[in-house]
Write an enzyme that holds these catalytic residues in place. Sequence first.
Site, PDB file in Angstrom:
ATOM      1  N   ARG A  24       0.814  -1.225   0.000  1.00  0.00           N
ATOM      2  CA  ARG A  24       0.000   0.000   0.000  1.00  0.00           C
ATOM      3  C   ARG A  24       0.840   1.265   0.000  1.00  0.00           C
ATOM      4  NH1 ARG A  24      -5.562  -0.702   1.642  1.00  0.00           N
ATOM      5  NH2 ARG A  24      -6.158  -2.588   0.506  1.00  0.00           N
ATOM      6  N   ARG A  28      -3.324   6.586   1.018  1.00  0.00           N
ATOM      7  CA  ARG A  28      -3.870   7.833   1.583  1.00  0.00           C
ATOM      8  C   ARG A  28      -2.975   8.543   2.584  1.00  0.00           C
ATOM      9  NH1 ARG A  28      -9.228   4.649   2.930  1.00  0.00           N
ATOM     10  NH2 ARG A  28      -7.568   3.100   2.952  1.00  0.00           N
ATOM     11  N   ARG A  37      -6.078  11.253  -6.293  1.00  0.00           N
ATOM     12  CA  ARG A  37      -7.335  10.529  -6.138  1.00  0.00           C
ATOM     13  C   ARG A  37      -8.511  11.499  -6.280  1.00  0.00           C
ATOM     14  NH1 ARG A  37     -10.876   9.168  -2.015  1.00  0.00           N
ATOM     15  NH2 ARG A  37     -11.342   6.982  -1.606  1.00  0.00           N
ATOM     16  N   ASP A  74      -6.613  -3.042  -7.655  1.00  0.00           N
ATOM     17  CA  ASP A  74      -7.180  -3.694  -6.473  1.00  0.00           C
ATOM     18  C   ASP A  74      -7.500  -5.146  -6.795  1.00  0.00           C
ATOM     19  OD1 ASP A  74      -8.286  -2.800  -3.651  1.00  0.00           O
ATOM     20  OD2 ASP A  74      -9.644  -4.323  -4.442  1.00  0.00           O
ATOM     21  N   TYR A 151     -14.812 -12.252  -0.597  1.00  0.00           N
ATOM     22  CA  TYR A 151     -15.520 -10.990  -0.891  1.00  0.00           C
ATOM     23  C   TYR A 151     -16.689 -11.223  -1.846  1.00  0.00           C
ATOM     24  CZ  TYR A 151     -11.801  -8.411   1.454  1.00  0.00           C
ATOM     25  OH  TYR A 151     -10.939  -7.918   2.403  1.00  0.00           O
TER      26      TYR A 151
HETATM   27  O1  CP3 Z   1      -0.033  -2.419  -2.356  1.00  0.00           O
HETATM   28  C1  CP3 Z   1      -0.395  -1.523  -3.157  1.00  0.00           C
HETATM   29  O2  CP3 Z   1      -0.255  -0.310  -2.918  1.00  0.00           O
HETATM   30  C2  CP3 Z   1      -0.970  -1.906  -4.504  1.00  0.00           C
HETATM   31  C3  CP3 Z   1      -2.367  -1.626  -4.691  1.00  0.00           C
HETATM   32  C4  CP3 Z   1      -3.335  -2.416  -3.845  1.00  0.00           C
HETATM   33  C5  CP3 Z   1      -4.528  -1.872  -3.292  1.00  0.00           C
HETATM   34  N1  CP3 Z   1      -5.221  -2.892  -2.722  1.00  0.00           N
HETATM   35  C6  CP3 Z   1      -4.929  -0.462  -3.373  1.00  0.00           C
HETATM   36  C7  CP3 Z   1      -6.030   0.010  -2.512  1.00  0.00           C
HETATM   37  C8  CP3 Z   1      -3.294  -3.773  -3.509  1.00  0.00           C
HETATM   38  C9  CP3 Z   1      -2.220  -4.817  -3.772  1.00  0.00           C
HETATM   39  C10 CP3 Z   1      -4.511  -4.050  -2.813  1.00  0.00           C
HETATM   40  C11 CP3 Z   1      -4.837  -5.392  -2.326  1.00  0.00           C
HETATM   41  C12 CP3 Z   1      -6.101  -5.614  -1.639  1.00  0.00           C
HETATM   42  N2  CP3 Z   1      -7.297  -4.986  -1.840  1.00  0.00           N
HETATM   43  C13 CP3 Z   1      -6.289  -6.617  -0.681  1.00  0.00           C
HETATM   44  C14 CP3 Z   1      -5.246  -7.630  -0.248  1.00  0.00           C
HETATM   45  C15 CP3 Z   1      -4.187  -7.050   0.618  1.00  0.00           C
HETATM   46  C16 CP3 Z   1      -4.646  -6.636   1.957  1.00  0.00           C
HETATM   47  O3  CP3 Z   1      -4.571  -5.426   2.250  1.00  0.00           O
HETATM   48  O4  CP3 Z   1      -5.027  -7.504   2.777  1.00  0.00           O
HETATM   49  C17 CP3 Z   1      -7.622  -6.555  -0.257  1.00  0.00           C
HETATM   50  C18 CP3 Z   1      -8.261  -7.427   0.798  1.00  0.00           C
HETATM   51  C19 CP3 Z   1      -8.252  -5.524  -1.010  1.00  0.00           C
HETATM   52  C20 CP3 Z   1      -9.667  -5.095  -0.972  1.00  0.00           C
HETATM   53  C21 CP3 Z   1      -9.790  -3.710  -0.521  1.00  0.00           C
HETATM   54  N3  CP3 Z   1      -9.448  -2.617  -1.277  1.00  0.00           N
HETATM   55  C22 CP3 Z   1     -10.260  -3.272   0.731  1.00  0.00           C
HETATM   56  C23 CP3 Z   1     -10.706  -4.177   1.851  1.00  0.00           C
HETATM   57  C24 CP3 Z   1     -10.215  -1.873   0.704  1.00  0.00           C
HETATM   58  C25 CP3 Z   1     -10.742  -0.934   1.748  1.00  0.00           C
HETATM   59  C26 CP3 Z   1      -9.834  -0.810   2.887  1.00  0.00           C
HETATM   60  C27 CP3 Z   1      -9.063   0.453   2.757  1.00  0.00           C
HETATM   61  O5  CP3 Z   1      -7.841   0.438   2.985  1.00  0.00           O
HETATM   62  O6  CP3 Z   1      -9.707   1.490   2.481  1.00  0.00           O
HETATM   63  C28 CP3 Z   1      -9.654  -1.488  -0.543  1.00  0.00           C
HETATM   64  C29 CP3 Z   1      -9.369  -0.105  -0.993  1.00  0.00           C
HETATM   65  C30 CP3 Z   1      -7.996   0.184  -1.463  1.00  0.00           C
HETATM   66  N4  CP3 Z   1      -7.215  -0.616  -2.230  1.00  0.00           N
HETATM   67  C31 CP3 Z   1      -7.287   1.404  -1.211  1.00  0.00           C
HETATM   68  C32 CP3 Z   1      -6.058   1.302  -1.881  1.00  0.00           C
HETATM   69  C33 CP3 Z   1      -4.978   2.349  -1.981  1.00  0.00           C
HETATM   70  C34 CP3 Z   1      -7.826   2.594  -0.459  1.00  0.00           C
HETATM   71  C35 CP3 Z   1      -8.750   3.303  -1.404  1.00  0.00           C
HETATM   72  C36 CP3 Z   1      -8.845   4.781  -1.210  1.00  0.00           C
HETATM   73  O7  CP3 Z   1      -8.000   5.519  -1.740  1.00  0.00           O
HETATM   74  O8  CP3 Z   1      -9.813   5.170  -0.570  1.00  0.00           O
END
Ligand code: CP3
Length: 343
Positions: A24, A28, A37, A74, A151
């Site tokens: 990540r 943010r 964003r 994602d 999911y």
């Molecule tokens: O690592 C990276 O930066 C690469 C991009 C990436 C994202 N999500 C961007 C993201 C990767 C590899 C993921 C993986 C992901 N997404 C997982 C597996 C890894 C983990 O964290 O356990 C899962 C379960 C998801 C599903 C997901 N996407 C959730 C549960 C959420 C909401 C939680 C949160 O942090 O807000 C997301 C959103 C998400 N994916 C964000 C980002 C940068 C935040 C979105 C935003 O900008 O509001």
Amino acid sequence: MAEKTILRALNGEVLPTPPVWMMRQAGRYLPEYRATRAQAGDFLSLCYNPELAAEVTLQPIRRYGFDAAILFADILLLPQALGADLWFVTGEGPRLSTTTTAADFAKLKTKDDIHDTLAPIYETVGILSRELPSETTLIGFAGAPWTVATYMIAGQGTKDQGPAHALKSQDRETFCKIIDLLTASTIEYLSKQVEAGAEVVKLFDSWAGSLKGDDFEDFAVEPTRKIIAELKARFPHLPVIAFPREAGEGYIGFHEKTGADCVALDNSVTPEWGAANVQIAGCVQGNLAPGHMVTGGQALVDETRHVVEAFKNGPHIFNLGHGITPDADPENVALMVETIRGG
Ligand code: CP3
């Protein structure tokens, strides 16, 4: 000689300073991420905008000089490409239309029908492979089938993955069809990322830890093994990182069972345990607790040194044990990188 540090570690080399990147890392906690964003409108629009997705991928590379960039996307874009509805509720997380019956499953598309939706993601990879500094490795990724299925079945994130476990015991045929479709589609999705320029791929199995006994073998190990075997048949030199988060004892033997070149460790295991039980079989990635990026200070420095020290006798890629959180302080990330590289 000039081979990239991450590729050298993935090839089993023990480096004097471990290469580093963060899960990540485009997120943010960075003001420049929040600005881009906002420009995109929302998170999914950002994922599907190749220019802006490439821009946020590059931001942490410019700021910190990480050894790897991970594609900004994602894990839930794949179920969306298979026909599930996907949206994000601010402050809560993802929502999907649910797939819980044979009739729901029959409405999904096939593994060969995903590329129209995912074309912008491949375009992002292409931009990145042209624009990244020559020393930075480009990592593509997908969710592992079990985690993505949790999911799709629940329609949202769940604490205990209860709905997916329930379907597994009540309608195993439909459950297995979902896993098989995700396994086959993930192979196609990752293959396109590699063709577009990804040099390494990572499988995120965030909920692997809730699979116990035979279930862990059948639904965490086996889909990962199949994906890696087919990817390596297509791209013999492609390194693969597997992240069966919170697998605990399940980490032992995960390299050998799945063919992964690197196993990523979460921070529920100690670095000493990881070195003794997992690193003996190959490269490991991890595993500083992400909370240090919020709290900083001497504890961050000490713990960073502890992780480096514990893994120094084998191949190691420094990372956090899970994604950096939005409340992290960007200065703490700089301090971590300085500590790793400067001693
Ligand atoms: O690592 C990276 O930066 C690469 C991009 C990436 C994202 N999500 C961007 C993201 C990767 C590899 C993921 C993986 C992901 N997404 C997982 C597996 C890894 C983990 O964290 O356990 C899962 C379960 C998801 C599903 C997901 N996407 C959730 C549960 C959420 C909401 C939680 C949160 O942090 O807000 C997301 C959103 C998400 N994916 C964000 C980002 C940068 C935040 C979105 C935003 O900008 O509001």
